[in-house]
Write a protein that holds these residues in place. Structure first.
Motif, short mmCIF file in Angstrom:
data_model
loop_
_atom_site.label_atom_id
_atom_site.label_comp_id
_atom_site.label_asym_id
_atom_site.label_seq_id
_atom_site.Cartn_x
_atom_site.Cartn_y
_atom_site.Cartn_z
N VAL A 1 10.60 26.41 5.08
CA VAL A 1 10.62 25.00 4.70
C VAL A 1 9.19 24.62 4.31
N LEU A 2 8.98 24.35 3.05
CA LEU A 2 7.66 23.99 2.55
C LEU A 2 7.59 22.48 2.35
N GLY A 3 6.76 21.84 3.14
CA GLY A 3 6.59 20.39 3.04
C GLY A 3 7.26 19.68 4.20
N LEU A 4 6.48 18.99 5.01
CA LEU A 4 6.99 18.26 6.16
C LEU A 4 6.69 16.77 6.07
N ALA A 5 5.59 16.41 5.44
CA ALA A 5 5.27 14.99 5.23
C ALA A 5 6.33 14.38 4.32
N PHE A 6 6.54 13.07 4.44
CA PHE A 6 7.59 12.46 3.62
C PHE A 6 7.20 12.40 2.15
N LYS A 7 5.90 12.56 1.86
CA LYS A 7 5.42 12.64 0.49
C LYS A 7 4.08 13.36 0.53
N ASN A 8 3.56 13.72 -0.62
CA ASN A 8 2.26 14.38 -0.66
C ASN A 8 1.13 13.39 -0.41
N ASP A 9 -0.05 13.93 -0.12
CA ASP A 9 -1.28 13.14 0.11
C ASP A 9 -1.22 12.29 1.36
N ASP B 1 12.33 9.51 -10.07
CA ASP B 1 12.33 10.96 -9.86
C ASP B 1 13.43 11.32 -8.87
N ALA B 2 14.44 12.00 -9.35
CA ALA B 2 15.55 12.41 -8.49
C ALA B 2 15.07 13.49 -7.52
N GLY B 3 15.71 13.53 -6.35
CA GLY B 3 15.31 14.53 -5.37
C GLY B 3 16.03 14.36 -4.05
N ALA B 4 15.32 14.66 -2.97
CA ALA B 4 15.91 14.67 -1.63
C ALA B 4 15.98 13.29 -1.00
N GLY B 5 15.45 12.26 -1.67
CA GLY B 5 15.54 10.91 -1.13
C GLY B 5 14.20 10.38 -0.64
N PHE B 6 14.22 9.16 -0.16
CA PHE B 6 12.98 8.51 0.29
C PHE B 6 12.87 8.53 1.81
N GLY B 7 11.64 8.48 2.28
CA GLY B 7 11.36 8.43 3.71
C GLY B 7 10.15 7.55 3.95
N GLY B 8 9.39 7.85 5.00
CA GLY B 8 8.18 7.10 5.29
C GLY B 8 8.42 5.96 6.26
N LEU C 1 0.83 -1.19 0.00
CA LEU C 1 0.00 0.00 0.00
C LEU C 1 0.87 1.26 0.00
N ARG C 2 0.66 2.11 -0.97
CA ARG C 2 1.35 3.40 -0.99
C ARG C 2 0.56 4.40 -0.16
N GLU C 3 1.22 5.06 0.77
CA GLU C 3 0.53 6.08 1.53
C GLU C 3 0.05 7.17 0.59
N GLY C 4 -1.18 7.61 0.81
CA GLY C 4 -1.80 8.57 -0.08
C GLY C 4 -2.66 7.90 -1.14
N ARG C 5 -2.40 6.62 -1.40
CA ARG C 5 -3.17 5.87 -2.40
C ARG C 5 -3.50 4.47 -1.89
N ALA C 6 -3.55 4.32 -0.56
CA ALA C 6 -3.66 2.98 0.03
C ALA C 6 -4.99 2.31 -0.29
N ASP D 1 1.96 11.76 7.20
CA ASP D 1 3.00 10.95 7.84
C ASP D 1 4.36 11.63 7.71
N VAL D 2 5.01 11.86 8.83
CA VAL D 2 6.33 12.50 8.81
C VAL D 2 7.45 11.53 9.16
N ARG D 3 7.12 10.27 9.32
CA ARG D 3 8.15 9.30 9.70
C ARG D 3 9.25 9.23 8.64
N GLN D 4 10.49 9.43 9.11
CA GLN D 4 11.67 9.42 8.25
C GLN D 4 11.58 10.42 7.09
N SER D 5 10.79 11.48 7.28
CA SER D 5 10.71 12.52 6.26
C SER D 5 12.08 13.14 6.06
N ARG D 6 12.40 13.46 4.80
CA ARG D 6 13.68 14.10 4.52
C ARG D 6 13.71 15.55 5.03
N SER D 7 12.56 16.06 5.43
CA SER D 7 12.52 17.38 6.05
C SER D 7 13.17 17.36 7.43
#
Length: 423
Positions: free
Chosen positions: A317-325, A254-261, A156-161, A328-334
């Motif tokens: 700092v815009l965006g605290l959740a580890f991904k949109n939708d 998609d390159a970026g700041a890395g994965f979290g969650g 299950l993807r968070e935001g689309r579970a 969840d901030v667990r292991q967020s790159r923020s």
């Protein structure tokens, strides 16, 4: 069917409401009184698209919430969906699995009919057969042929579970005998998806291997992106071409700041420790982890190059959740970005459409804003960390800053004067 789901967290709650949507009678067992009470009132305590509506639709009809294991009398299938958080040593903490199995076993003492116990929690290979089976049998005082056991990992993807549960790529069922597997498979009747039947250990490994591979794709894209930035190449153009190869696919490039969650970092760490415990050296997995841990620091390096010392500077700092939708901030790159900014003496103004409250529980002493414009006002620079669609519409709002210094860790901004972490 009569189904009981043990655990009212993310996976358990989504599974419970979706099984109810499929027409089953479902009991959700949650021993945390506050969480159970909240769910019983129709409040899921987590943000997930479509979840609250389904909960309200089936609550006290085909879905019942209880703190006891008798939520649904004569339950046929039990799905164990409790958490397996990362322990201090990198291994998953299986204490909630063991506790659930003990309670489940005791609830089966006076039941004579055949039951199936399905592990949906993410557990290392060997856990179901080595821990779940003996614990349930011991506390139920029943013979092994009276209870079937399966492993049914979630994807299950968070935001689309909810969407992922109802329209999965595949349903994996590992079982110790065909009868148990057939029962578990019947719970998904009505869902059109390939059914993969395996042994229990294989099903456990499929979950870990899937997440590790997706994490690998992300870190690979980031490493290529870091190189592309030095060469003046747009990594998104590169990955578009790479992803068109059907052997690779465009997903998770998609390159970026890395994965979290809650999944990728924990599961990658667990797989690394599993390998090391068996005297295997997980070279690729270690590299995936290292790239991900270093990636957020690149945003700070860019920031310092642009504005110098961060002492006393106001950073939005815009965006605290580890991904949109999701909230969840667990292991967020923020998190590592904010902690580093704070250590450097910066004043932080943070905003997220959903995750402000959850981040406040972890980091108290920064400013939380109710709108993006509030965070941007008089800021010396802005770091964009989460790909919320509303951020993609920002442009003139950046004029509220002292200077339009904008660095994005997710490629979503449409304005011309931003700089990407690795593009």
């Amino acid at each position: 069917m009569k189904i009981s789901v043990i655990g009212g967290g993310y996976v358990g709650l989504v599974s419970a409401v979706c099984f109810a949507q499929l027409g089953h009678t479902v009991g959700l067992i949650e021993i945390d009184i506050d969480r159970a009470s909240s769910i019983s009132r129709g409040s899921p305590q987590i943000y997930e698209k479509g979840l609250e509506a389904l909960l309200s639709k089936h609550l006290e009809k085909s879905l019942h919430v209880s703190t006891a294991y008798d939520a649904i009398p004569d339950t046929e299938i039990f799905f164990i969906c409790v958490g397996t958080p990362e322990g201090d040593n990198g291994h998953p903490d299986l204490s909630m699995i063991q506790s659930a199995c003990q309670s489940l076993g005791r609830s089966l003492i006076d039941m004579d009919s055949y039951h199936v116990v399905v592990v949906k929690s993410t557990v290392p290979p060997g856990t179901t057969e080595g821990l779940v089976v003996p614990t349930v049998l011991e506390h139920s005082q029943r013979a092994g042929d009276e209870i079937g056991f399966c492993m049914n990992p979630e994807f299950l993807r968070e935001g689309r579970a909810v969407e992922d549960f109802m329209h999965p790529d595949r349903i994996v069922i590992g079982s110790n005998d065909s009868r148990a597997g057939d029962w578990a498979e019947s719970a998904y009747r009505g869902i059109e998806a390939p059914i993969v039947r395996t042994g229990i250990k294989s099903a456990e490994m499929i979950k870990y291997a899937s997440n590790a591979f997706l994490a690998t794709k992300i870190s690979f894209a980031n490493e290529i992106g870091n190189l592309c930035k030095r060469l003046g190449i747009d990594v998104y153009e590169v990955m578009e071409g790479v992803g068109m190869d059907h052997r690779i696919s465009p997903h998770f490039l998609d390159a970026g700041a890395g994965f979290g969650g809650s999944c990728f970092p924990k599961d990658l760490s667990a797989l690394i420790h599993l390998a090391e415990g068996m005297n295997e050296e997980p070279l690729i997995l270690r590299s995936v982890q290292n790239v991900n841990e270093r990636q957020p620091a690149r945003m700070l390096e860019l920031l310092q190059k642009k504005i110098g010392s961060l002492e006393g500077k106001r950073i939005a700092v815009l965006g605290l959740a580890f991904k949109n939708d999701t909230d969840d901030v667990r292991q967020s790159r923020s998190i590592p970005v904010i902690l580093s900014l704070r250590e450097m003496g910066a004043r932080i103004a943070a905003y997220d459409p959903r995750a402000n409250d959850n981040m406040k529980k972890m980091i108290h002493d920064i400013e939380y804003c109710s709108r993006a414009t509030d965070a941007l006002r008089d800021a010396d620079a802005c770091l964009l960390m989460t790909e919320w669609p509303e951020f993609g519409l920002l442009d003139e709002e950046f004029d509220l800053m002292k200077n339009r210094v904008i660095i994005e860790g997710r490629r979503i901004l449409s304005c011309q004067d931003k700089e990407g972490i690795c593009w």
